[in-house]
Design an enzyme around this catalytic site. Structure first.
Site, PDB file in Angstrom:
ATOM      1  N   GLU A 224       4.511   6.521   1.047  1.00  0.00           N
ATOM      2  CA  GLU A 224       3.571   5.577   1.666  1.00  0.00           C
ATOM      3  C   GLU A 224       4.302   4.777   2.722  1.00  0.00           C
ATOM      4  O   GLU A 224       5.407   4.274   2.477  1.00  0.00           O
ATOM      5  CB  GLU A 224       3.000   4.575   0.652  1.00  0.00           C
ATOM      6  CG  GLU A 224       1.932   5.119  -0.232  1.00  0.00           C
ATOM      7  CD  GLU A 224       1.313   4.062  -1.139  1.00  0.00           C
ATOM      8  OE1 GLU A 224       1.156   2.901  -0.703  1.00  0.00           O
ATOM      9  OE2 GLU A 224       0.989   4.408  -2.282  1.00  0.00           O
TER      10      GLU A 224
HETATM   11  C1  BG6 Z   1       0.247   0.316  -2.046  1.00  0.00           C
HETATM   12  C2  BG6 Z   1      -0.651   1.102  -2.929  1.00  0.00           C
HETATM   13  O1  BG6 Z   1       0.437  -0.894  -2.684  1.00  0.00           O
HETATM   14  O2  BG6 Z   1      -0.180  -0.081  -0.797  1.00  0.00           O
HETATM   15  C3  BG6 Z   1      -1.921   1.597  -2.290  1.00  0.00           C
HETATM   16  O3  BG6 Z   1       0.016   2.157  -3.567  1.00  0.00           O
HETATM   17  C4  BG6 Z   1      -2.423   0.566  -1.300  1.00  0.00           C
HETATM   18  O4  BG6 Z   1      -2.847   1.893  -3.295  1.00  0.00           O
HETATM   19  C5  BG6 Z   1      -1.358   0.417  -0.218  1.00  0.00           C
HETATM   20  O5  BG6 Z   1      -3.649   0.872  -0.746  1.00  0.00           O
HETATM   21  C6  BG6 Z   1      -1.746  -0.498   0.918  1.00  0.00           C
HETATM   22  O6  BG6 Z   1      -2.212  -1.704   0.415  1.00  0.00           O
HETATM   23  P1  BG6 Z   1      -3.619  -2.277   0.864  1.00  0.00           P
HETATM   24  O7  BG6 Z   1      -3.786  -3.506   0.061  1.00  0.00           O
HETATM   25  O8  BG6 Z   1      -3.509  -2.530   2.310  1.00  0.00           O
HETATM   26  O9  BG6 Z   1      -4.615  -1.227   0.545  1.00  0.00           O
END
Ligand code: BG6
Length: 485
Positions: A382
């Site tokens: 991510e």
């Molecule tokens: C991470 C998670 O914390 O960040 C995701 O694994 C999440 O599920 C992503 O969507 C981004 O955070 P947000 O709050 O912008 O959706």
């Protein structure tokens, strides 16, 4: 392995999670998950957890972007984008609607067969998280989530069922998404932690979270042991949220404070990777009088069920200081790891609209720190830039800010690989197609290369369209990275 080019089999991809994309919250026997009782919020207003599903409340995950029904169309777009890998999760409550059943729901299993087949047919490798903030609600409500040791067995049973079923379709697995982000949960008592627990006002949040987190780590280790029995070729990983915390100044106490704050999050990967509870945690528990329950057999499971690789998210960095005259303290963070420590804004960094500080060098930094700490392959599962996008009159979306963010981060990742010798398996930016935000429940906090026509109130046609970043990422994948300067 590393010359001056990224490895040929580098996994360029995109990432999402079941509850943020699928919708179809009641289809084919799916049970309620903890994400189904989360209302929408905003960058100013937190989401709320309701006691079951209430009328007159809006729950953005119930429909999400309807990927459950539209996945063939979406995967065609992901193929056009050139993805080699697609990270998603299995919604646990599609397989075990309440979580504590003995037998799985065949309709739920059949759905993921079709989804994985469709990805594979399009030469996209599925990368699967077993639990991404979406445990069956019944387990949270009736058992108190992972504070109850019985939930360890329910998770291991679920993991065994899906790993057996999909072992020839899915090679890369991760157990719990961002297992360590609950370490900061002490400041957000209204929110679900990663382990599906709600901390009560009369409880010590830190103690409760250590116990639930340790139970999850045991569940992860036991699932990994099972996976190896099922098929030793599988690659079993953990999933961490890495937010480097820098010393706010060169005052020596700030160095120690940064080390101590980082330790709180490293606790989880230290156990996942090294298979034992670190001495700093045991000392802390003892000093604070925390009663953390674990058996000899559980310690042995931790030792045996260590991970093959470390998946992690990276969005931002933070800073910590003990120097009193720093007044720009960030609200909501309690830091009890070091005397007088407070988390502060880093004056050298800009933030997005949600206050997340943008720091591409922090990615190179954390890749180095983690690789030096563990010497295990890393996987950036991510990374991304949440932003409000503007649809122009002609329907186009010019998201240059997203391209700048991602380009800078990819450059730093390449430096970590090519200059520093860090082993990275792949890069799957978050929310490759617009999805419901986890933190705020908004649709309009967008990360995608593909726009989805839907707003924060749930209005829209759900039509998909390409943003200008789409062709940029397509090119990055084609040339296997950004061009060196
Ligand atoms: C991470 C998670 O914390 O960040 C995701 O694994 C999440 O599920 C992503 O969507 C981004 O955070 P947000 O709050 O912008 O959706």
């Amino acid at each position: 392995m590393f010359n001056n080019q990224l490895p040929k089999d580098f996994l360029w991809g995109g990432a999402v999670a079941a509850h943020q994309i699928e919708g179809a919250w009641q289809s084919d026997g799916k049970g309620l998950s903890i994400a189904d009782v989360l209302t929408a919020g905003s960058n100013k207003k937190p989401r709320r957890i309701t006691d079951g599903v209430l009328e007159n409340e809006y729950y953005p995950n119930h429909e999400a972007i309807d990927f459950y029904n539209r996945y063939p169309e979406d995967i065609a777009l992901l193929k056009e984008l050139g993805l080699k890998a697609f990270r998603t999760s299995i919604a646990w409550s599609r397989i075990f609607p309440n979580g504590d059943e003995k037998e799985p729901n065949e309709a739920g299993l059949a759905y993921y067969d079709q989804l994985f087949d469709c990805l594979i047919k399009n030469n996209i490798e599925p990368i699967i998280t077993l639990s991404h903030f979406e445990m069956p609600y019944h387990l949270a409500k009736e058992y108190g989530g992972f504070r109850d040791k019985r939930v360890i067995d329910f998770f291991v049973n679920y993991a065994e069922v899906v790993i057996k079923r999909y072992q020839h379709k899915v090679k890369y697995w991760m157990t719990f998404n961002e297992i360590n982000n609950q370490a900061d949960g002490t400041h957000e008592l209204h929110a679900w932690t990663n382990s599906g627990i709600l901390v009560q006002p009369d409880e010590n949040p830190e103690e409760v979270i250590y116990q639930a987190g340790l139970n999850e780590l045991i569940a992860s280790a036991k699932a990994i042991i099972k996976a190896r029995e099922i098929n030793p070729d599988l690659k079993m990983g953990c999933m961490m949220a890495y937010v480097p915390v820098y010393p706010g100044s060169s005052e020596p106490n700030d160095q120690m404070a940064a080390l101590k704050v980082m330790e709180r999050r490293f606790f989880y990967s230290d156990i996942h990777v090294r298979g034992e509870i670190p001495s700093y945690a045991i000392k802390k528990w003892h000093k604070k009088g925390y009663k953390i329950d674990y058996s000899q057999a559980e310690l042995e499971a931790l030792k045996e069920g260590t991970v093959d690789y470390i998946g992690f998210s990276y969005y931002m960095s933070n800073a910590v200081t003990t120097v009193d005259d720093r007044s720009n303290r960030l609200d909501g963070y309690s830091v009890n790891d070091y005397p007088n420590a407070k988390i502060v804004n880093n004056p050298y960094l800009k933030s997005n609209d949600w206050g997340w500080q943008i720091d591409s060098i922090g990615l190179r930094y954390i890749l180095n720190v983690v690789y030096q700490r563990y010497n295990k392959p890393l996987f950036i599962v991510e990374n991304g830039f949440g932003a409000y996008d503007q649809v122009e009159a002609d329907g186009s979306i010019q998201d240059d800010y997203r391209v700048s963010y991602l380009q800078a981060h990819i450059e730093q990742m390449q430096l970590a690989i090519l200059e520093d010798g860090v082993e990275v398996l792949g890069y799957t930016p978050w929310g490759v197609i617009d999805i419901v935000s986890f933190g705020s429940g908004e649709m309009e906090k967008r990360y995608g290369f593909i726009h989805v026509d839907k707003d924060n109130q749930g209005n829209g046609t759900l039509r998909r369209s390409k943003k200008s970043s789409f062709s940029w990422y397509q090119q990055i994948i084609k040339q296997n990275g950004v061009e060196a300067e």
